[in-house]
Design a protein around this motif. Structure first.
Motif, PDB file in Angstrom:
ATOM      1  N   ARG A 319     100.058  17.320  23.976  1.00  0.00           N
ATOM      2  CA  ARG A 319      98.610  17.359  24.231  1.00  0.00           C
ATOM      3  C   ARG A 319      97.841  17.879  23.022  1.00  0.00           C
ATOM      4  NH1 ARG A 319      98.493  20.831  29.629  1.00  0.00           N
ATOM      5  NH2 ARG A 319      96.244  20.597  29.345  1.00  0.00           N
ATOM      6  N   ARG A 320      98.532  18.034  21.901  1.00  0.00           N
ATOM      7  CA  ARG A 320      97.945  18.523  20.651  1.00  0.00           C
ATOM      8  C   ARG A 320      97.462  19.965  20.770  1.00  0.00           C
ATOM      9  NH1 ARG A 320      95.983  13.946  17.191  1.00  0.00           N
ATOM     10  NH2 ARG A 320      94.166  15.168  16.595  1.00  0.00           N
ATOM     11  N   ARG A 321      98.088  20.727  21.647  1.00  0.00           N
ATOM     12  CA  ARG A 321      97.796  22.157  21.707  1.00  0.00           C
ATOM     13  C   ARG A 321      98.711  22.867  20.714  1.00  0.00           C
ATOM     14  NH1 ARG A 321      97.204  24.201  27.844  1.00  0.00           N
ATOM     15  NH2 ARG A 321      99.416  23.686  27.869  1.00  0.00           N
ATOM     16  N   ILE A 322      98.101  23.712  19.889  1.00  0.00           N
ATOM     17  CA  ILE A 322      98.792  24.347  18.765  1.00  0.00           C
ATOM     18  C   ILE A 322      99.216  25.754  19.167  1.00  0.00           C
ATOM     19  CG2 ILE A 322      98.608  24.973  16.337  1.00  0.00           C
ATOM     20  CD1 ILE A 322      96.198  22.987  16.202  1.00  0.00           C
ATOM     21  N   TYR A 323     100.516  25.999  19.218  1.00  0.00           N
ATOM     22  CA  TYR A 323     101.069  27.308  19.556  1.00  0.00           C
ATOM     23  C   TYR A 323     101.462  28.006  18.254  1.00  0.00           C
ATOM     24  CZ  TYR A 323     101.404  25.721  24.411  1.00  0.00           C
ATOM     25  OH  TYR A 323     101.125  25.266  25.682  1.00  0.00           O
ATOM     26  N   ILE A 324     100.904  29.212  18.040  1.00  0.00           N
ATOM     27  CA  ILE A 324     101.124  29.935  16.782  1.00  0.00           C
ATOM     28  C   ILE A 324     101.678  31.327  17.086  1.00  0.00           C
ATOM     29  CG2 ILE A 324     100.047  30.844  14.694  1.00  0.00           C
ATOM     30  CD1 ILE A 324      97.957  28.660  14.914  1.00  0.00           C
ATOM     31  N   ALA A 325     102.805  31.674  16.445  1.00  0.00           N
ATOM     32  CA  ALA A 325     103.384  32.999  16.597  1.00  0.00           C
ATOM     33  C   ALA A 325     102.561  34.001  15.790  1.00  0.00           C
ATOM     34  CB  ALA A 325     104.847  33.003  16.137  1.00  0.00           C
ATOM     35  N   ASP A 326     101.761  34.806  16.486  1.00  0.00           N
ATOM     36  CA  ASP A 326     100.907  35.830  15.865  1.00  0.00           C
ATOM     37  C   ASP A 326     101.741  37.107  15.797  1.00  0.00           C
ATOM     38  OD1 ASP A 326      98.798  37.287  14.910  1.00  0.00           O
ATOM     39  OD2 ASP A 326      97.652  37.273  16.769  1.00  0.00           O
ATOM     40  N   THR A 327     102.567  37.213  14.770  1.00  0.00           N
ATOM     41  CA  THR A 327     103.697  38.131  14.769  1.00  0.00           C
ATOM     42  C   THR A 327     103.319  39.594  14.945  1.00  0.00           C
ATOM     43  OG1 THR A 327     104.983  36.583  13.428  1.00  0.00           O
ATOM     44  CG2 THR A 327     105.701  38.885  13.435  1.00  0.00           C
ATOM     45  N   VAL A 328     102.495  40.136  14.055  1.00  0.00           N
ATOM     46  CA  VAL A 328     102.197  41.563  14.104  1.00  0.00           C
ATOM     47  C   VAL A 328     101.354  41.916  15.333  1.00  0.00           C
ATOM     48  CG1 VAL A 328     101.064  43.469  12.880  1.00  0.00           C
ATOM     49  CG2 VAL A 328     102.450  41.825  11.604  1.00  0.00           C
ATOM     50  N   ASN A 329     100.563  40.989  15.824  1.00  0.00           N
ATOM     51  CA  ASN A 329      99.797  41.236  17.050  1.00  0.00           C
ATOM     52  C   ASN A 329     100.632  41.054  18.307  1.00  0.00           C
ATOM     53  OD1 ASN A 329      97.311  41.960  15.888  1.00  0.00           O
ATOM     54  ND2 ASN A 329      96.668  39.820  15.695  1.00  0.00           N
ATOM     55  N   GLY A 330     101.884  40.631  18.157  1.00  0.00           N
ATOM     56  CA  GLY A 330     102.805  40.561  19.288  1.00  0.00           C
ATOM     57  C   GLY A 330     102.408  39.574  20.369  1.00  0.00           C
ATOM     58  N   ARG A 331     102.027  38.355  19.976  1.00  0.00           N
ATOM     59  CA  ARG A 331     101.584  37.386  20.971  1.00  0.00           C
ATOM     60  C   ARG A 331     101.697  35.974  20.416  1.00  0.00           C
ATOM     61  NH1 ARG A 331      95.140  39.002  20.391  1.00  0.00           N
ATOM     62  NH2 ARG A 331      94.908  38.336  18.212  1.00  0.00           N
ATOM     63  N   ILE A 332     101.562  35.006  21.316  1.00  0.00           N
ATOM     64  CA  ILE A 332     101.449  33.605  20.934  1.00  0.00           C
ATOM     65  C   ILE A 332     100.014  33.176  21.200  1.00  0.00           C
ATOM     66  CG2 ILE A 332     102.241  31.256  21.354  1.00  0.00           C
ATOM     67  CD1 ILE A 332     104.360  33.052  20.103  1.00  0.00           C
ATOM     68  N   GLN A 333      99.367  32.635  20.185  1.00  0.00           N
ATOM     69  CA  GLN A 333      98.013  32.107  20.359  1.00  0.00           C
ATOM     70  C   GLN A 333      98.075  30.593  20.527  1.00  0.00           C
ATOM     71  OE1 GLN A 333      94.602  33.359  18.153  1.00  0.00           O
ATOM     72  NE2 GLN A 333      95.613  35.169  17.321  1.00  0.00           N
ATOM     73  N   VAL A 334      97.197  30.076  21.371  1.00  0.00           N
ATOM     74  CA  VAL A 334      97.144  28.639  21.621  1.00  0.00           C
ATOM     75  C   VAL A 334      95.752  28.128  21.258  1.00  0.00           C
ATOM     76  CG1 VAL A 334      97.497  26.795  23.298  1.00  0.00           C
ATOM     77  CG2 VAL A 334      98.797  28.930  23.503  1.00  0.00           C
ATOM     78  N   TRP A 335      95.733  27.121  20.393  1.00  0.00           N
ATOM     79  CA  TRP A 335      94.486  26.488  19.958  1.00  0.00           C
ATOM     80  C   TRP A 335      94.544  25.012  20.311  1.00  0.00           C
ATOM     81  CZ3 TRP A 335      90.693  28.826  16.461  1.00  0.00           C
ATOM     82  CH2 TRP A 335      90.955  30.179  16.192  1.00  0.00           C
ATOM     83  N   GLY A 336      93.386  24.367  20.360  1.00  0.00           N
ATOM     84  CA  GLY A 336      93.385  22.937  20.643  1.00  0.00           C
ATOM     85  C   GLY A 336      91.990  22.369  20.697  1.00  0.00           C
ATOM     86  N   TRP A 337      91.903  21.150  21.215  1.00  0.00           N
ATOM     87  CA  TRP A 337      90.646  20.415  21.316  1.00  0.00           C
ATOM     88  C   TRP A 337      90.412  20.004  22.764  1.00  0.00           C
ATOM     89  CZ3 TRP A 337      94.240  19.748  17.481  1.00  0.00           C
ATOM     90  CH2 TRP A 337      93.814  19.956  16.163  1.00  0.00           C
ATOM     91  N   PRO A 338      89.140  19.790  23.159  1.00  0.00           N
ATOM     92  CA  PRO A 338      88.884  19.238  24.495  1.00  0.00           C
ATOM     93  C   PRO A 338      89.639  17.921  24.657  1.00  0.00           C
ATOM     94  CG  PRO A 338      86.847  19.979  23.482  1.00  0.00           C
ATOM     95  CD  PRO A 338      87.903  20.063  22.417  1.00  0.00           C
ATOM     96  N   GLU A 339      90.216  17.717  25.830  1.00  0.00           N
ATOM     97  CA  GLU A 339      91.066  16.546  26.027  1.00  0.00           C
ATOM     98  C   GLU A 339      90.258  15.265  26.182  1.00  0.00           C
ATOM     99  OE1 GLU A 339      93.882  17.107  29.103  1.00  0.00           O
ATOM    100  OE2 GLU A 339      94.711  18.927  28.224  1.00  0.00           O
ATOM    101  N   ALA A 340      88.992  15.393  26.519  1.00  0.00           N
ATOM    102  CA  ALA A 340      88.170  14.184  26.659  1.00  0.00           C
ATOM    103  C   ALA A 340      86.776  14.470  26.131  1.00  0.00           C
ATOM    104  CB  ALA A 340      88.083  13.748  28.122  1.00  0.00           C
ATOM    105  N   LEU A 341      86.272  13.589  25.312  1.00  0.00           N
ATOM    106  CA  LEU A 341      84.921  13.723  24.772  1.00  0.00           C
ATOM    107  C   LEU A 341      84.070  12.559  25.280  1.00  0.00           C
ATOM    108  CD1 LEU A 341      85.706  14.667  21.055  1.00  0.00           C
ATOM    109  CD2 LEU A 341      84.941  16.187  22.883  1.00  0.00           C
TER     110      LEU A 341
END
Length: 503
Positions: A319-341
């Motif tokens: 779905r083009r959602r970007i999962y990024i290991a935010d190492t020092v903050n101890g979390r996974i961040q998820v970024w992306g775009w609206p699925e329908a425009l």
């Protein structure tokens, strides 16, 4: 020239330009019976800025401590935690499903899924090994590279054959592993796990465009079509090879590239793009993979939502959602775009264009009506009450905010013409922002709550010098009651146009 007069002139200029634009559009239509400009865009090459969607780290004592690698596969997010020695499994929405590898992993780095067997391979820095788990999380075995003697280090390693880092599979099950024990290199294994080839050696290059197959900490590897891409981190580039290990080209990047992944294409004509985590810039960048051109960057350094602290790995789902290991903050961040425009229809008549553009005329008015937000602590308000200086707080285009608890405390207070129930506005805090500030700066919860609100305000009014010091670190302007009073007195004198009495 005063600031008020400057703003007035700027507003008049904007209004004149907008009216001129409407006039030109109308005259153009009268002359050509055409609206719009003959500019065409290749929609496949356009890419909007991704949006921060959410983060996840688990709960309680089992929260992620130092996530290094992330892999999204089969509707699950697999995260290696180098501090806890685990491979944590989450749903795509961030709910923990299972914890793998307890007692088997020590310092796991990266994870890859064998597309043929469905097994998960995890590299472990402390063990200098790749551990293999079933699709259900059961530990199966340790991968034995069976390197020939010519490929083993010439020094005593205590029996270790290699120090695997990143790993990836080709569709047929061939395995590609970067390792840093016997130089920094890429090792290629066939679908049966048999060693085939070693590619590269260790070294730092002065010119990132030169020195093919020279690596300095190859921290990520991905297979794309018939190519193998390797993040040559400390040489500030990505090197591209064929599936057989033949050097093809170098893609220059900025900063220090770590993990990366390819964006799934929406159309056949869409260019191939990669998302690269830059651990030193504390952001992520999207590149045109074939042209080697930077498209855009997102994120910034920090501890709040949408901010990174040493991001390390990237994985992108279908779905083009970007999962990024935010190492020092101890979390996974998820970024992306609206699925329908939804497409926006273009006006077809001068009247339609006039109605479409007319709201722009209100922009200058909105700038004037915009209210600045001042956030005050309980101690600040109490000090202003004690000195009977509340009359200095009401100002045009200023909104005074306090916590809901403080609003209940002060709402019945009146001093002269000032009614605090009308002057003050209760505002809620963000739990995630407060938690991030508390963990990052070792704050008491109450102080973290105050700062989580203050960072969204124009001015932070507080008496505690320590909390004001942290506010300055967060680049939030702050004053105590004495500084605020002095500032307002000076402003009153300046507005009255009277000289200050120095007697």
């Amino acid at each position: 020239m005063s600031r008020k007069r400057t703003r007035l002139i700027v507003t008049i200029v904007i209004l004149v330009l907008l009216l001129a634009l409407l006039g030109v559009a109308y005259l153009n239509y009268r002359a050509s019976r055409k609206l719009g400009l003959d500019i065409q865009f290749n929609q496949a090459e356009l890419l909007a800025q991704p949006q921060y969607l959410f983060s996840f780290s688990g709960d309680g004592a089992q929260r992620l401590a130092r996530p290094i690698g992330v892999l999204v596969a089969g509707g699950r997010a697999f995260v290696t935690d180098a501090a806890r020695g685990t491979l944590d499994v989450f749903t795509a929405e961030g709910d923990r499903v299972a914890i793998w590898g307890k007692g088997k992993l020590v310092t796991p780095l990266y994870v890859a899924r064998n597309p043929v067997s469905g097994e998960f391979y995890v590299s472990d820095r402390r063990l200098r090994a790749v551990e293999i788990f079933s699709a259900s999380g059961k530990f199966l075995r340790e991968f034995n590279p069976k390197l020939p003697k010519s490929e083993l280090p010439k020094f005593d390693t205590g029996g270790a054959q290699w120090a695997p880092v990143a790993l990836a599979f080709a569709p047929d099950g061939s395995l590609y592993v970067t390792e840093i024990l016997n130089g920094h290199r890429l090792l290629i294994f066939d679908k049966n796990g048999t060693f085939k080839k070693s590619v590269g050696t260790a070294g730092l290059v002065e010119d990132a465009k030169q020195g093919e197959a020279i690596f300095q900490f190859p921290n990520s590897v991905k297979v794309s079509g018939d190519e193998v891409w390797i993040a040559d981190s400390n040489n500030r580039r990505i090197q591209v090879f064929s599936l057989d290990g033949e050097f093809l080209r170098i893609v220059l990047t900025q900063g220090l590239p770590r993990g990366f992944d390819f964006l799934p294409k929406l159309t056949k004509t869409e260019p191939r793009r990669i998302v690269v985590a830059d651990t030193l810039s504390h952001d992520a960048t999207i590149w045109d993979a074939d042209k080697g051109q930077r498209i855009l960057s997102f994120g910034e350094q920090g501890v709040l939502e949408g901010q990174f602290s040493y991001p390390n790995d990237v994985s992108i789902d279908a779905r083009r959602r970007i999962y990024i290991a935010d190492t020092v903050n101890g979390r996974i961040q998820v970024w992306g775009w609206p699925e329908a425009l939804s497409p926006v229809p273009m006006p077809k008549t001068p009247t339609g264009w006039a109605l479409c553009l007319s709201p722009l005329l209100l922009l200058p008015l909105l700038l004037f009506l915009r209210r600045r937000r001042y956030f005050a602590t309980r101690e600040f308000v109490e000090a202003m009450i004690a000195l009977e200086e509340l009359q200095l707080m009401p100002q045009r285009r200023v909104r005074w905010e306090v916590t809901p608890e403080d609003y209940e405390l002060f709402k019945d207070v009146k001093q002269g013409d000032v009614d605090l129930s009308e002057l003050l506005h209760p505002v809620e805090h963000s739990e995630s922002d407060a938690t991030a500030l508390k963990d990052r700066y070792k704050l008491e919860w109450h102080d973290a709550v105050l700062l989580s609100i203050a960072q969204r305000a124009k001015l932070f009014c507080a008496e505690d010098p320590e909390i004001r010091r942290v506010a300055r670190v967060l680049e939030v302007e702050s004053v105590d009651h004495l500084e605020f009073i002095a500032r307002q007195r000076k402003s009153e004198v300046k507005s009255a146009g009277s000289p200050v009495n120095k007697d």
